[in-house]
Design a protein around this motif. Structure first.
Motif, PDB file in Angstrom:
ATOM      1  N   CYS A 197      31.575 -72.505 -23.739  1.00 54.60           N
ATOM      2  CA  CYS A 197      30.165 -72.257 -23.425  1.00 54.60           C
ATOM      3  C   CYS A 197      29.692 -70.835 -23.728  1.00 54.60           C
ATOM      4  CB  CYS A 197      29.886 -72.539 -21.952  1.00 54.60           C
ATOM      5  SG  CYS A 197      30.157 -74.259 -21.509  1.00 54.60           S
ATOM      6  N   GLY A 198      30.567 -69.900 -23.684  1.00 58.16           N
ATOM      7  CA  GLY A 198      30.139 -68.513 -23.814  1.00 58.16           C
ATOM      8  C   GLY A 198      30.395 -67.958 -25.206  1.00 58.16           C
ATOM      9  N   PRO A 199      29.785 -66.818 -25.485  1.00 57.47           N
ATOM     10  CA  PRO A 199      30.080 -66.164 -26.760  1.00 57.47           C
ATOM     11  C   PRO A 199      31.524 -65.683 -26.760  1.00 57.47           C
ATOM     12  CG  PRO A 199      28.756 -64.748 -25.376  1.00 57.47           C
ATOM     13  CD  PRO A 199      28.852 -66.079 -24.685  1.00 57.47           C
ATOM     14  N   GLU A 200      32.106 -65.687 -27.921  1.00 55.39           N
ATOM     15  CA  GLU A 200      33.518 -65.327 -28.014  1.00 55.39           C
ATOM     16  C   GLU A 200      33.692 -63.820 -27.864  1.00 55.39           C
ATOM     17  OE1 GLU A 200      37.136 -65.849 -31.140  1.00 55.39           O
ATOM     18  OE2 GLU A 200      35.611 -67.394 -31.035  1.00 55.39           O
ATOM     19  N   GLN A 201      34.409 -63.450 -26.819  1.00 49.91           N
ATOM     20  CA  GLN A 201      34.711 -62.055 -26.559  1.00 49.91           C
ATOM     21  C   GLN A 201      36.218 -61.966 -26.352  1.00 49.91           C
ATOM     22  OE1 GLN A 201      32.307 -61.174 -23.158  1.00 49.91           O
ATOM     23  NE2 GLN A 201      30.433 -61.035 -24.339  1.00 49.91           N
ATOM     24  N   PRO A 202      36.936 -61.602 -27.393  1.00 52.71           N
ATOM     25  CA  PRO A 202      38.403 -61.672 -27.343  1.00 52.71           C
ATOM     26  C   PRO A 202      39.035 -60.936 -26.160  1.00 52.71           C
ATOM     27  CG  PRO A 202      37.664 -61.170 -29.561  1.00 52.71           C
ATOM     28  CD  PRO A 202      36.455 -61.131 -28.672  1.00 52.71           C
ATOM     29  N   GLY A 203      38.541 -59.771 -25.803  1.00 57.70           N
ATOM     30  CA  GLY A 203      39.142 -59.036 -24.691  1.00 57.70           C
ATOM     31  C   GLY A 203      38.963 -59.754 -23.372  1.00 57.70           C
ATOM     32  N   GLU A 204      37.771 -60.258 -23.135  1.00 63.74           N
ATOM     33  CA  GLU A 204      37.483 -60.974 -21.889  1.00 63.74           C
ATOM     34  C   GLU A 204      38.237 -62.299 -21.840  1.00 63.74           C
ATOM     35  OE1 GLU A 204      33.557 -62.783 -19.676  1.00 63.74           O
ATOM     36  OE2 GLU A 204      33.319 -60.980 -20.901  1.00 63.74           O
ATOM     37  N   LEU A 205      38.291 -62.982 -22.957  1.00 66.99           N
ATOM     38  CA  LEU A 205      39.007 -64.254 -23.026  1.00 66.99           C
ATOM     39  C   LEU A 205      40.498 -64.042 -22.770  1.00 66.99           C
ATOM     40  CD1 LEU A 205      38.915 -67.266 -23.592  1.00 66.99           C
ATOM     41  CD2 LEU A 205      39.169 -66.744 -26.016  1.00 66.99           C
ATOM     42  N   GLN A 206      41.051 -63.009 -23.341  1.00 66.51           N
ATOM     43  CA  GLN A 206      42.465 -62.720 -23.126  1.00 66.51           C
ATOM     44  C   GLN A 206      42.737 -62.392 -21.667  1.00 66.51           C
ATOM     45  OE1 GLN A 206      44.931 -63.076 -25.413  1.00 66.51           O
ATOM     46  NE2 GLN A 206      46.300 -62.796 -23.658  1.00 66.51           N
ATOM     47  N   LYS A 207      41.823 -61.681 -21.027  1.00 65.16           N
ATOM     48  CA  LYS A 207      41.973 -61.340 -19.613  1.00 65.16           C
ATOM     49  C   LYS A 207      41.998 -62.612 -18.760  1.00 65.16           C
ATOM     50  CE  LYS A 207      39.711 -58.837 -15.881  1.00 65.16           C
ATOM     51  NZ  LYS A 207      38.533 -58.107 -15.459  1.00 65.16           N
ATOM     52  N   LEU A 208      41.086 -63.555 -19.048  1.00 66.53           N
ATOM     53  CA  LEU A 208      41.053 -64.817 -18.308  1.00 66.53           C
ATOM     54  C   LEU A 208      42.312 -65.641 -18.575  1.00 66.53           C
ATOM     55  CD1 LEU A 208      37.323 -65.832 -18.803  1.00 66.53           C
ATOM     56  CD2 LEU A 208      38.411 -65.140 -16.672  1.00 66.53           C
ATOM     57  N   HIS A 209      42.732 -65.659 -19.810  1.00 62.40           N
ATOM     58  CA  HIS A 209      43.951 -66.391 -20.153  1.00 62.40           C
ATOM     59  C   HIS A 209      45.148 -65.821 -19.390  1.00 62.40           C
ATOM     60  CE1 HIS A 209      47.602 -67.142 -22.540  1.00 62.40           C
ATOM     61  NE2 HIS A 209      47.077 -68.352 -22.675  1.00 62.40           N
ATOM     62  N   ASP A 210      45.243 -64.509 -19.368  1.00 59.99           N
ATOM     63  CA  ASP A 210      46.348 -63.869 -18.654  1.00 59.99           C
ATOM     64  C   ASP A 210      46.315 -64.181 -17.164  1.00 59.99           C
ATOM     65  OD1 ASP A 210      47.143 -62.819 -21.072  1.00 59.99           O
ATOM     66  OD2 ASP A 210      46.310 -60.818 -20.684  1.00 59.99           O
ATOM     67  N   GLU A 211      45.110 -64.236 -16.588  1.00 63.36           N
ATOM     68  CA  GLU A 211      44.978 -64.561 -15.166  1.00 63.36           C
ATOM     69  C   GLU A 211      45.419 -65.997 -14.889  1.00 63.36           C
ATOM     70  OE1 GLU A 211      41.479 -64.906 -11.782  1.00 63.36           O
ATOM     71  OE2 GLU A 211      41.106 -63.689 -13.565  1.00 63.36           O
ATOM     72  N   VAL A 212      44.991 -66.915 -15.747  1.00 62.73           N
ATOM     73  CA  VAL A 212      45.381 -68.318 -15.586  1.00 62.73           C
ATOM     74  C   VAL A 212      46.891 -68.465 -15.720  1.00 62.73           C
ATOM     75  CG1 VAL A 212      45.251 -70.602 -16.662  1.00 62.73           C
ATOM     76  CG2 VAL A 212      43.172 -69.294 -16.289  1.00 62.73           C
ATOM     77  N   MET A 213      47.471 -67.808 -16.700  1.00 64.33           N
ATOM     78  CA  MET A 213      48.908 -67.925 -16.910  1.00 64.33           C
ATOM     79  C   MET A 213      49.702 -67.287 -15.769  1.00 64.33           C
ATOM     80  SD  MET A 213      49.148 -69.868 -19.384  1.00 64.33           S
ATOM     81  CE  MET A 213      50.923 -69.858 -19.466  1.00 64.33           C
ATOM     82  N   ALA A 214      49.188 -66.222 -15.176  1.00 67.30           N
ATOM     83  CA  ALA A 214      49.871 -65.603 -14.035  1.00 67.30           C
ATOM     84  C   ALA A 214      49.924 -66.570 -12.858  1.00 67.30           C
ATOM     85  CB  ALA A 214      49.165 -64.308 -13.637  1.00 67.30           C
ATOM     86  N   ILE A 215      48.816 -67.267 -12.601  1.00 68.82           N
ATOM     87  CA  ILE A 215      48.779 -68.256 -11.522  1.00 68.82           C
ATOM     88  C   ILE A 215      49.724 -69.411 -11.857  1.00 68.82           C
ATOM     89  CG2 ILE A 215      47.326 -69.945 -10.331  1.00 68.82           C
ATOM     90  CD1 ILE A 215      45.030 -67.861 -10.693  1.00 68.82           C
ATOM     91  N   HIS A 216      49.680 -69.877 -13.095  1.00 70.88           N
ATOM     92  CA  HIS A 216      50.558 -70.957 -13.537  1.00 70.88           C
ATOM     93  C   HIS A 216      52.021 -70.580 -13.331  1.00 70.88           C
ATOM     94  CE1 HIS A 216      53.086 -72.811 -16.673  1.00 70.88           C
ATOM     95  NE2 HIS A 216      52.391 -73.896 -16.396  1.00 70.88           N
ATOM     96  N   ASP A 217      52.381 -69.385 -13.763  1.00 64.92           N
ATOM     97  CA  ASP A 217      53.776 -68.946 -13.656  1.00 64.92           C
ATOM     98  C   ASP A 217      54.220 -68.784 -12.204  1.00 64.92           C
ATOM     99  OD1 ASP A 217      53.843 -68.972 -16.392  1.00 64.92           O
ATOM    100  OD2 ASP A 217      53.640 -66.791 -16.616  1.00 64.92           O
ATOM    101  N   GLU A 218      53.273 -68.488 -11.322  1.00 65.85           N
ATOM    102  CA  GLU A 218      53.595 -68.357  -9.904  1.00 65.85           C
ATOM    103  C   GLU A 218      53.808 -69.715  -9.250  1.00 65.85           C
ATOM    104  OE1 GLU A 218      51.399 -66.834  -5.826  1.00 65.85           O
ATOM    105  OE2 GLU A 218      50.742 -66.027  -7.738  1.00 65.85           O
ATOM    106  N   VAL A 219      53.028 -70.702  -9.651  1.00 71.02           N
ATOM    107  CA  VAL A 219      53.038 -72.010  -9.000  1.00 71.02           C
ATOM    108  C   VAL A 219      54.129 -72.937  -9.543  1.00 71.02           C
ATOM    109  CG1 VAL A 219      51.669 -74.105  -8.656  1.00 71.02           C
ATOM    110  CG2 VAL A 219      50.608 -71.871  -8.383  1.00 71.02           C
ATOM    111  N   MET A 220      54.389 -72.899 -10.820  1.00 71.02           N
ATOM    112  CA  MET A 220      55.311 -73.861 -11.424  1.00 71.02           C
ATOM    113  C   MET A 220      56.715 -73.862 -10.806  1.00 71.02           C
ATOM    114  SD  MET A 220      53.725 -75.877 -13.248  1.00 71.02           S
ATOM    115  CE  MET A 220      55.079 -76.765 -13.977  1.00 71.02           C
ATOM    116  N   PRO A 221      57.315 -72.723 -10.487  1.00 69.28           N
ATOM    117  CA  PRO A 221      58.645 -72.792  -9.860  1.00 69.28           C
ATOM    118  C   PRO A 221      58.628 -73.514  -8.507  1.00 69.28           C
ATOM    119  CG  PRO A 221      58.247 -70.590 -10.706  1.00 69.28           C
ATOM    120  CD  PRO A 221      56.955 -71.352 -10.818  1.00 69.28           C
ATOM    121  N   LYS A 222      57.522 -73.529  -7.837  1.00 71.13           N
ATOM    122  CA  LYS A 222      57.421 -74.206  -6.544  1.00 71.13           C
ATOM    123  C   LYS A 222      57.420 -75.721  -6.701  1.00 71.13           C
ATOM    124  CE  LYS A 222      55.093 -70.247  -4.594  1.00 71.13           C
ATOM    125  NZ  LYS A 222      53.887 -69.700  -4.044  1.00 71.13           N
TER     126      LYS A 222
END
Length: 65
Positions: A14-39
């Motif tokens: 939906c939004g304009p492509e902003q690589p820095g912001e997109l990478q920040k969101l991706h990193d946040e999602v992956m951090a949560i994923h990596d925290e939850v998956m071992p559980k």
């Protein structure tokens, strides 16, 4: 967890492509994923243990396990 992935997809589509912001969101999602998956191992083991309980008095406590 899947809601974070849906949020990421919506932001990307939906939004304009902003690589820095997109990478920040991706990193946040992956951090949560990596925290939850071992559980998931603990959750699946607990579900297996609940299924193996053979006590009729516990049936009302064990649902959808």
């Amino acid at each position: 967890m899947k809601y974070w992935m849906i949020l990421l997809v919506l932001i990307v589509s939906c939004g304009p492509e902003q690589p820095g912001e997109l990478q920040k969101l991706h990193d946040e999602v992956m951090a949560i994923h990596d925290e939850v998956m071992p559980k998931m191992i603990d959750i699946n083991q607990a579900k297996k243990n609940l299924r193996n309980i053979d006590d009729p008095s516990m049936d009302s406590l064990i649902t959808n396990a």
